[in-house]
Design a protein around this motif. Structure first.
Motif, short mmCIF file in Angstrom:
data_model
loop_
_atom_site.label_atom_id
_atom_site.label_comp_id
_atom_site.label_asym_id
_atom_site.label_seq_id
_atom_site.Cartn_x
_atom_site.Cartn_y
_atom_site.Cartn_z
N ASN A 96 47.15 49.24 22.41
CA ASN A 96 47.22 50.20 21.31
C ASN A 96 47.24 49.48 19.96
OD1 ASN A 96 47.29 53.10 21.44
ND2 ASN A 96 49.00 52.93 22.86
N ILE A 98 46.16 46.44 19.18
CA ILE A 98 44.86 45.82 18.90
C ILE A 98 43.87 46.90 18.47
CG2 ILE A 98 42.87 44.67 19.98
CD1 ILE A 98 44.98 43.18 21.77
N ALA A 99 43.85 48.01 19.22
CA ALA A 99 42.86 49.06 18.94
C ALA A 99 43.09 49.71 17.58
CB ALA A 99 42.89 50.12 20.04
N ARG A 100 44.32 49.65 17.06
CA ARG A 100 44.59 50.23 15.76
C ARG A 100 44.87 49.16 14.71
NH1 ARG A 100 45.40 55.70 17.23
NH2 ARG A 100 45.00 56.18 15.06
N LEU A 146 36.62 38.26 20.50
CA LEU A 146 36.37 39.71 20.52
C LEU A 146 37.52 40.47 19.86
CD1 LEU A 146 34.76 42.22 21.54
CD2 LEU A 146 36.08 42.05 23.65
N ILE A 147 38.75 40.06 20.15
CA ILE A 147 39.93 40.75 19.60
C ILE A 147 40.00 40.52 18.08
CG2 ILE A 147 42.45 41.00 19.76
CD1 ILE A 147 40.83 41.70 22.34
N LEU A 156 39.52 49.48 16.90
CA LEU A 156 38.43 49.70 17.88
C LEU A 156 37.54 50.90 17.53
CD1 LEU A 156 37.23 48.46 20.43
CD2 LEU A 156 38.70 49.98 21.77
N PRO A 157 38.07 52.03 17.05
CA PRO A 157 37.17 53.13 16.67
C PRO A 157 36.19 52.69 15.58
CG PRO A 157 39.41 53.96 16.88
CD PRO A 157 39.49 52.46 16.98
N GLU A 158 36.68 51.91 14.61
CA GLU A 158 35.83 51.42 13.53
C GLU A 158 34.81 50.42 14.08
OE1 GLU A 158 39.12 51.67 13.54
OE2 GLU A 158 39.59 53.04 11.89
N TYR A 159 35.24 49.59 15.02
CA TYR A 159 34.34 48.63 15.68
C TYR A 159 33.25 49.40 16.45
CZ TYR A 159 33.14 44.66 18.78
OH TYR A 159 32.50 43.67 19.47
N ALA A 160 33.65 50.48 17.10
CA ALA A 160 32.71 51.33 17.85
C ALA A 160 31.69 51.95 16.88
CB ALA A 160 33.45 52.43 18.60
N PHE A 161 32.17 52.39 15.73
CA PHE A 161 31.28 53.00 14.73
C PHE A 161 30.23 51.99 14.27
CE2 PHE A 161 30.23 54.03 10.27
CZ PHE A 161 29.67 55.28 10.46
N ARG A 163 29.14 49.35 15.92
CA ARG A 163 28.19 49.07 17.00
C ARG A 163 27.20 50.23 17.16
NH1 ARG A 163 29.28 48.28 23.58
NH2 ARG A 163 27.14 48.83 24.12
N TYR A 164 27.72 51.45 17.14
CA TYR A 164 26.86 52.63 17.32
C TYR A 164 25.82 52.70 16.21
CZ TYR A 164 25.43 57.47 17.94
OH TYR A 164 24.69 58.61 18.14
N PHE B 52 32.43 58.69 11.96
CA PHE B 52 31.48 59.66 12.52
C PHE B 52 31.73 61.01 11.84
CE2 PHE B 52 32.12 56.60 16.04
CZ PHE B 52 30.79 56.20 16.23
N THR B 144 44.19 53.31 25.94
CA THR B 144 44.73 54.05 24.80
C THR B 144 43.68 55.05 24.31
OG1 THR B 144 43.92 52.64 23.01
CG2 THR B 144 45.86 51.87 24.20
N LEU B 149 37.81 56.36 22.91
CA LEU B 149 36.67 56.66 22.04
C LEU B 149 35.53 55.70 22.36
CD1 LEU B 149 36.57 57.46 18.30
CD2 LEU B 149 35.27 55.50 19.12
N TYR B 150 35.87 54.43 22.51
CA TYR B 150 34.85 53.41 22.81
C TYR B 150 34.20 53.67 24.17
CZ TYR B 150 32.72 48.77 22.51
OH TYR B 150 31.82 47.73 22.43
#
Lengths: 171, 426
Positions: A96, A98-100, A146-147, A156-161, A163-164, B52, B144, B149-150
């Motif tokens: 959690n 790391i992802a935030r 990666l971390i 991670l949501p921002e990292y996903a954005f 990449r997408y 998004f 989590t 989301l990922y």
């Protein structure tokens, strides 16, 4: 605002014991809004914490920090905690954090070098945590690349954005 | 190189296609994603926050995402109703096909009931007890909401391959469920993080005798001892369980002889005492004898650890023809509608109601402060998953965790007792 792993911080320590659970960190069932949570985080262990914690403070804990349900510790950042350092961290709380992009470090020996209320220096760029009072220090282990990239993206949501966006543009 | 279950599971799912070993970091291909009541966050709130503009733009595979509104069904507040409405819209917009909306129950039990996780798969869920899928040899891992989301976007996620610990359970299955006692006993003896970040592999002569219900209890509680995975071997019990729920193909994951385990511990269950976890931590365990006589005002059987048929059946057996003690609220919550139906058909519900127990809607409520709050100074004995301070409301209440037999015995006696005082344990 996300934290930057690459900047050293120095702050006053709030010291906690072993197996501090996410029910205590983030009791959102009782306090569903962030404003309420800020008034009650960690009170199960130290009722004065939510009243007296200041921006720039550092949280030190024993082993298994953040055990229990999968809940983020965003409230700790909201009350001003700039780094969490524990003997060990429960895996979902680590994920959690790391992802935030909440700076969290596992540093075996940390509870032995600093007392509650003392200053602590957390210097990830130089891989060290140091107590100015005693001069004692413990090593910080480097995160895998990666971390570090996830932290740099802001989570991670921002990292996903990123990449997408890259992949959609590239296609 | 011989591999543990975890090493084989992650090698099989490694996007890079190479073999991985304990300690390696990888990006893994995901077989299934279980999204429960906080679905609004990965699908909407966090997606907006990440950039998004219209929410999550897609899911990677509309047949591999399972959305279940478990914690929030039926809704207990306006906020929950509004969140559920948002999830319904998002599920519709994204074209997700598997959506359990108007069905109360615990997501993990529903995943089992409907055959949505299978041996050898890597299935993630945004709930810590997703680890329970290891009971049927499925690599269930709690993640989590941000991780989810990922996963929803790409069907991939980063992991570190865990080291493995073998827990060898030997002995005989008695005439009552013992899974809870086993995990509490181990947490008391070795600490509440002795399997921290590790993959548990259960083995030993007891394992073939354990029901899937008991295995799900042991696997679910993997998280209470810190684990990432809690895997049972694939056997005839698993095969029968899966065959009655899904015809989809699968490939079990089996450890190689000579695989390397970081630790190995053994327990002879025949010598194990009845135990309870005292307030307020899972590892604060002592034999029942030490706290016998402590009065209780509430007793609970339910949750993803112990809300299954065998947990409710033992309660009905203990209470048969007898009454819940005066002043005790005995609350049972079946883990899912399917479990509830099974209990009704077996006559358990009628019997429990005659004894003065309450049977409440399936779901997670009895394990959180949602159903059955405690007041200052009250004590509760429960087979649910956690006994943290405030978990059942008041910060000045005491929660004891115990197996379903010990809970039922306490409900009957009005105080914590050695279950053998009221039940012919054999």
């Amino acid at each position: 605002m996300h934290a930057n792993l690459q900047t050293a911080v120095r702050g006053r320590v709030w010291k906690f014991g072993d197996s501090i659970e996410t029910d205590a960190i983030n009791p959102y069932y009782r306090y569903p809004t962030m404003e309420e949570l800020k008034l009650h985080t960690m009170e199960a262990y130290r009722p004065e914490f939510p009243k007296e914690v200041k921006p720039g403070d550092i949280l030190v804990a024993g082993r298994n920090f953040g055990c229990g349900s999968s809940r983020p510790g965003l409230v700790l950042r909201e009350v001003g905690i700039v780094a969490i350092i524990a003997e060990s961290v429960a895996r979902l709380f680590l994920r959690n954090s790391i992802a935030r992009a909440i700076p969290i470090f596992m540093a075996p020996g940390i509870t032995g070098i600093v007392e509650d209320g003392q200053l602590l220096e957390v210097d990830y760029p130089n891989r060290i945590v140091r107590s100015p009072a005693s001069g004692a220090s413990v090593e910080l282990r480097a995160f895998p690349p990666l971390i570090e990239e996830i932290f740099a993206a802001g989570g991670l949501p921002e990292y996903a954005f990123q990449r997408y966006t890259r992949e959609v543009r590239g296609s | 190189m011989p591999q543990t279950i975890a090493e084989k599971l992650f090698s099989r799912h490694n996007l890079a296609g190479t073999q991985v070993a304990a300690g390696d970091i990888l990006e893994a291909r995901i077989d299934g994603a279980m999204v429960h009541y906080h679905a609004n966050e990965p699908m909407h709130d966090l997606a907006l926050q990440a950039g998004f503009k219209d929410g999550l733009p897609r899911v990677w595979d509309r047949d591999r995402v399972f959305v279940l509104l478990d914690h929030h069904q039926p809704t207990l507040s306006q906020k929950q109703a509004d969140e559920n409405a948002l999830v319904r819209r998002e599920v519709d917009r994204l074209g997700i096909r598997c959506f359990h909306d108007s069905e109360p129950g615990i997501a993990h039990q529903m995943m089992a009931d409907y055959g949505l996780m299978r041996p050898g798969e890597l299935v993630v869920g945004n709930d810590s007890h997703t680890i329970s899928y290891g009971a049927v040899n499925c690599g269930g891992i709690g993640i989590t909401r941000a991780d989810m989301l990922y996963v929803l976007l790409f069907g991939e996620l980063w992991f570190q391959v865990p080291q493995s610990i073998k827990i060898v359970l030997n002995g005989r299955q008695p005439n009552y469920p013992i899974a809870k006692d086993i995990v509490l006993y181990l947490a008391g003896k070795y600490g509440d993080d002795f399997a921290g970040n590790m993959s548990i592999e259960y083995a030993g002569s007891l394992v073939p005798q354990l029901s899937v219900d008991s295995r799900m209890c042991l696997s679910a509680h993997g998280v209470e001892i810190g684990a990432k995975l809690a895997m049972f071997p694939f056997d005839e019990t698993t095969e029968r369980f899966i065959a009655s729920r899904t015809q989809a193909p699968y490939e079990p994951v089996i450890a190689d002889p000579g695989a390397v385990y970081e630790k190995e511990i053994a327990l002879d269950v025949d010598q194990m005492p009845f135990v309870v976890a005292k307030p307020h931590q899972f590892g604060n365990v002592s034999p029942v004898a030490e706290v016998a006589g402590s009065p209780i005002q509430q007793a609970i059987i339910g949750s993803c650890a112990n809300g299954r048929f065998e947990d409710i059946e033992i309660a009905a057996r203990v209470l048969k023809g007898r009454k819940v003690a005066r002043g005790v609220r005995f609350i049972l919550s079946p883990a899912s509608q399917q479990v509830y139906l099974q209990c009704v058909k077996a006559g358990l519900v009628e019997s429990l109601l005659e004894s003065g127990a309450q049977v409440v809607t399936p779901g997670c409520g009895v394990c959180q402060p949602k159903v059955g709050f405690l007041s200052d100074g009250e004590s509760c004995i429960t087979s649910t998953t956690r006994n943290f301070k405030g978990r059942k409301g008041s910060m000045k209440a005491d929660i004891y965790l115990a197996g379903p037999l010990t809970v039922a015995a306490a409900a009957l006696a009005g105080k914590i007792v050695d279950p053998r005082e009221v039940f012919d344990a054999r």
